[in-house]
Write an enzyme that holds these catalytic residues in place. Structure first.
Site, PDB file in Angstrom:
ATOM      1  N   GLY A  46       0.877  -1.171   0.000  1.00  0.00           N
ATOM      2  CA  GLY A  46       0.000   0.000   0.000  1.00  0.00           C
ATOM      3  C   GLY A  46       0.901   1.204   0.000  1.00  0.00           C
ATOM      4  O   GLY A  46       1.829   1.289  -0.797  1.00  0.00           O
ATOM      5  N   GLU A  47       0.665   2.115   0.918  1.00  0.00           N
ATOM      6  CA  GLU A  47       1.508   3.301   1.026  1.00  0.00           C
ATOM      7  C   GLU A  47       2.026   3.341   2.460  1.00  0.00           C
ATOM      8  O   GLU A  47       1.246   3.541   3.395  1.00  0.00           O
ATOM      9  CB  GLU A  47       0.656   4.532   0.680  1.00  0.00           C
ATOM     10  CG  GLU A  47       1.444   5.779   0.513  1.00  0.00           C
ATOM     11  CD  GLU A  47       2.578   5.640  -0.499  1.00  0.00           C
ATOM     12  OE1 GLU A  47       2.339   5.200  -1.633  1.00  0.00           O
ATOM     13  OE2 GLU A  47       3.724   5.963  -0.135  1.00  0.00           O
ATOM     14  N   SER A  48       3.330   3.124   2.619  1.00  0.00           N
ATOM     15  CA  SER A  48       3.872   2.978   3.975  1.00  0.00           C
ATOM     16  C   SER A  48       3.665   4.222   4.837  1.00  0.00           C
ATOM     17  O   SER A  48       3.458   4.118   6.050  1.00  0.00           O
ATOM     18  CB  SER A  48       5.354   2.607   3.908  1.00  0.00           C
ATOM     19  OG  SER A  48       6.084   3.581   3.211  1.00  0.00           O
ATOM     20  N   CYS A  78       6.171  -5.417   0.427  1.00  0.00           N
ATOM     21  CA  CYS A  78       6.302  -4.074  -0.153  1.00  0.00           C
ATOM     22  C   CYS A  78       6.213  -2.982   0.917  1.00  0.00           C
ATOM     23  O   CYS A  78       7.140  -2.841   1.698  1.00  0.00           O
ATOM     24  CB  CYS A  78       5.317  -3.903  -1.302  1.00  0.00           C
ATOM     25  SG  CYS A  78       5.862  -2.662  -2.467  1.00  0.00           S
ATOM     26  N   ARG A 107      13.041   3.446  -0.331  1.00  0.00           N
ATOM     27  CA  ARG A 107      11.649   3.477  -0.810  1.00  0.00           C
ATOM     28  C   ARG A 107      11.611   3.741  -2.310  1.00  0.00           C
ATOM     29  O   ARG A 107      12.384   4.554  -2.811  1.00  0.00           O
ATOM     30  CB  ARG A 107      10.897   4.626  -0.139  1.00  0.00           C
ATOM     31  CG  ARG A 107      10.053   4.203   1.021  1.00  0.00           C
ATOM     32  CD  ARG A 107       9.278   5.388   1.538  1.00  0.00           C
ATOM     33  NE  ARG A 107       7.964   5.497   0.930  1.00  0.00           N
ATOM     34  CZ  ARG A 107       7.296   6.624   0.813  1.00  0.00           C
ATOM     35  NH1 ARG A 107       7.823   7.762   1.218  1.00  0.00           N
ATOM     36  NH2 ARG A 107       6.105   6.639   0.277  1.00  0.00           N
ATOM     37  N   ILE A 135       5.751  -3.334  -7.533  1.00  0.00           N
ATOM     38  CA  ILE A 135       5.008  -2.096  -7.784  1.00  0.00           C
ATOM     39  C   ILE A 135       5.574  -1.006  -6.872  1.00  0.00           C
ATOM     40  O   ILE A 135       5.362  -1.038  -5.659  1.00  0.00           O
ATOM     41  CB  ILE A 135       3.498  -2.296  -7.489  1.00  0.00           C
ATOM     42  CG1 ILE A 135       2.949  -3.469  -8.308  1.00  0.00           C
ATOM     43  CG2 ILE A 135       2.718  -1.007  -7.775  1.00  0.00           C
ATOM     44  CD1 ILE A 135       1.590  -3.971  -7.851  1.00  0.00           C
ATOM     45  N   ARG A 136       6.304  -0.078  -7.433  1.00  0.00           N
ATOM     46  CA  ARG A 136       6.993   0.963  -6.644  1.00  0.00           C
ATOM     47  C   ARG A 136       7.669   0.305  -5.428  1.00  0.00           C
ATOM     48  O   ARG A 136       7.516   0.736  -4.274  1.00  0.00           O
ATOM     49  CB  ARG A 136       6.007   2.067  -6.196  1.00  0.00           C
ATOM     50  CG  ARG A 136       5.479   2.869  -7.370  1.00  0.00           C
ATOM     51  CD  ARG A 136       4.627   4.043  -6.937  1.00  0.00           C
ATOM     52  NE  ARG A 136       3.513   3.617  -6.130  1.00  0.00           N
ATOM     53  CZ  ARG A 136       3.318   3.946  -4.859  1.00  0.00           C
ATOM     54  NH1 ARG A 136       4.153   4.744  -4.244  1.00  0.00           N
ATOM     55  NH2 ARG A 136       2.280   3.496  -4.213  1.00  0.00           N
ATOM     56  N   HIS A 180       4.873  -7.986  -4.385  1.00  0.00           N
ATOM     57  CA  HIS A 180       3.549  -8.449  -3.972  1.00  0.00           C
ATOM     58  C   HIS A 180       3.363  -9.868  -4.487  1.00  0.00           C
ATOM     59  O   HIS A 180       3.250 -10.059  -5.690  1.00  0.00           O
ATOM     60  CB  HIS A 180       2.458  -7.601  -4.633  1.00  0.00           C
ATOM     61  CG  HIS A 180       2.406  -6.195  -4.159  1.00  0.00           C
ATOM     62  ND1 HIS A 180       1.481  -5.748  -3.254  1.00  0.00           N
ATOM     63  CD2 HIS A 180       3.160  -5.122  -4.471  1.00  0.00           C
ATOM     64  CE1 HIS A 180       1.665  -4.463  -3.033  1.00  0.00           C
ATOM     65  NE2 HIS A 180       2.682  -4.053  -3.751  1.00  0.00           N
ATOM     66  N   GLU A 182       0.659 -11.530  -3.585  1.00  0.00           N
ATOM     67  CA  GLU A 182      -0.802 -11.674  -3.601  1.00  0.00           C
ATOM     68  C   GLU A 182      -1.442 -11.112  -4.870  1.00  0.00           C
ATOM     69  O   GLU A 182      -2.518 -11.542  -5.261  1.00  0.00           O
ATOM     70  CB  GLU A 182      -1.414 -11.021  -2.343  1.00  0.00           C
ATOM     71  CG  GLU A 182      -1.460  -9.506  -2.301  1.00  0.00           C
ATOM     72  CD  GLU A 182      -0.100  -8.828  -2.218  1.00  0.00           C
ATOM     73  OE1 GLU A 182       0.915  -9.521  -2.038  1.00  0.00           O
ATOM     74  OE2 GLU A 182      -0.068  -7.593  -2.360  1.00  0.00           O
TER      75      GLU A 182
HETATM   76  N1  GLN Z   1       6.294   2.794  -2.448  1.00  0.00           N
HETATM   77  C1  GLN Z   1       5.290   2.426  -1.508  1.00  0.00           C
HETATM   78  C2  GLN Z   1       5.612   2.977  -0.129  1.00  0.00           C
HETATM   79  O1  GLN Z   1       6.539   3.643   0.072  1.00  0.00           O
HETATM   80  C3  GLN Z   1       5.131   0.932  -1.416  1.00  0.00           C
HETATM   81  C4  GLN Z   1       4.495   0.407  -2.671  1.00  0.00           C
HETATM   82  C5  GLN Z   1       3.745  -0.859  -2.497  1.00  0.00           C
HETATM   83  O2  GLN Z   1       3.456  -1.314  -1.389  1.00  0.00           O
HETATM   84  N2  GLN Z   1       3.390  -1.419  -3.615  1.00  0.00           N
HETATM   85  O3  GLN Z   1       4.893   2.701   0.774  1.00  0.00           O
END
Ligand code: GLN
Length: 197
Positions: A46-48, A78, A107, A135-136, A180, A182
């Site tokens: 998600g977004e940390s 992630c 990150r 993903i990122r 990921h 999942e």
């Molecule tokens: N770049 C996101 C973060 O800093 C992590 C991306 C992800 O969980 N797919 O949280």
């Protein structure tokens, strides 16, 4: 055995589906009291930074610190990897690093959303290669002596050249992955988590 999936933000539903597919009882964790009786906890992608703020406002930050200090199994994918690491580069100064595993992560080290990719990966302890999505994703830039590297990929620098970077790491009862599993419906890493951690 009871799996808990932190359900504050991010793709927690896919993790719940995988546990249920494996026949493991799984619940969403939004409140500190929901951690009672959880034997295996997942912090999803998600977004940390967002998860970090929600952890603080829900009081779950303290409960998860306690959970980790009791040596109970925890798996971060992630953004979850970022939250469980010891040190975060390129993060917000106030974002949580639980320090459950002795790694430093950069990150978004694997690039932006448009640079996301899927790949097939060999993982120690899993018989067949697995298909996973980056993903990122964070890049592990330092790994302590006590940390085990269970899978790695070639990381290609923009300036040219490449090096192997770990993408699945373990230490004690903590497991983390940069990617990921999942998103592609891959269940072997979750199986490894509940069977070996
Ligand atoms: N770049 C996101 C973060 O800093 C992590 C991306 C992800 O969980 N797919 O949280």
């Amino acid at each position: 055995m009871k799996a808990g999936v932190l359900a504050l933000q991010g793709d927690f539903k896919e993790h719940l589906d995988i546990f249920r597919e494996l026949g493991v009882d799984a619940i969403e964790v939004r409140l500190p009291s929901q951690l009672d009786g959880v034997s295996h906890l997942v912090i999803p992608g998600g977004e940390s930074t967002a998860i970090s703020m929600l952890l603080e406002s829900s009081g779950l930050d303290k409960s998860i610190r306690q959970y980790i200090s009791e040596g109970r199994p925890i798996f971060g994918t992630c953004a979850g990897m970022i939250l469980l690491s010891k040190e975060i580069l390129g993060g917000r100064a106030d974002q949580i690093a639980f320090g459950a595993i002795d790694i430093t992560v950069q990150r978004n080290g694997f690039g932006r959303q448009v640079e996301s990719f899927e790949t097939r990966l060999e993982v120690k302890g899993i018989a067949e290669p697995i298909d996973v999505a980056f993903i990122r994703a964070p890049v592990v830039v330092r790994m302590g002596d006590q940390v085990e590297d269970l899978a790695s990929v070639d990381y290609v620098f923009k300036e040219g050249g490449s090096r192997r970077v770990p993408v699945v790491c373990a230490q004690g009862s903590t497991l983390v992955s940069s990617f990921h599993p999942e998103v592609t419906g891959e269940s072997s890493l979750h199986r490894l988590f509940v069977e070996r951690f």
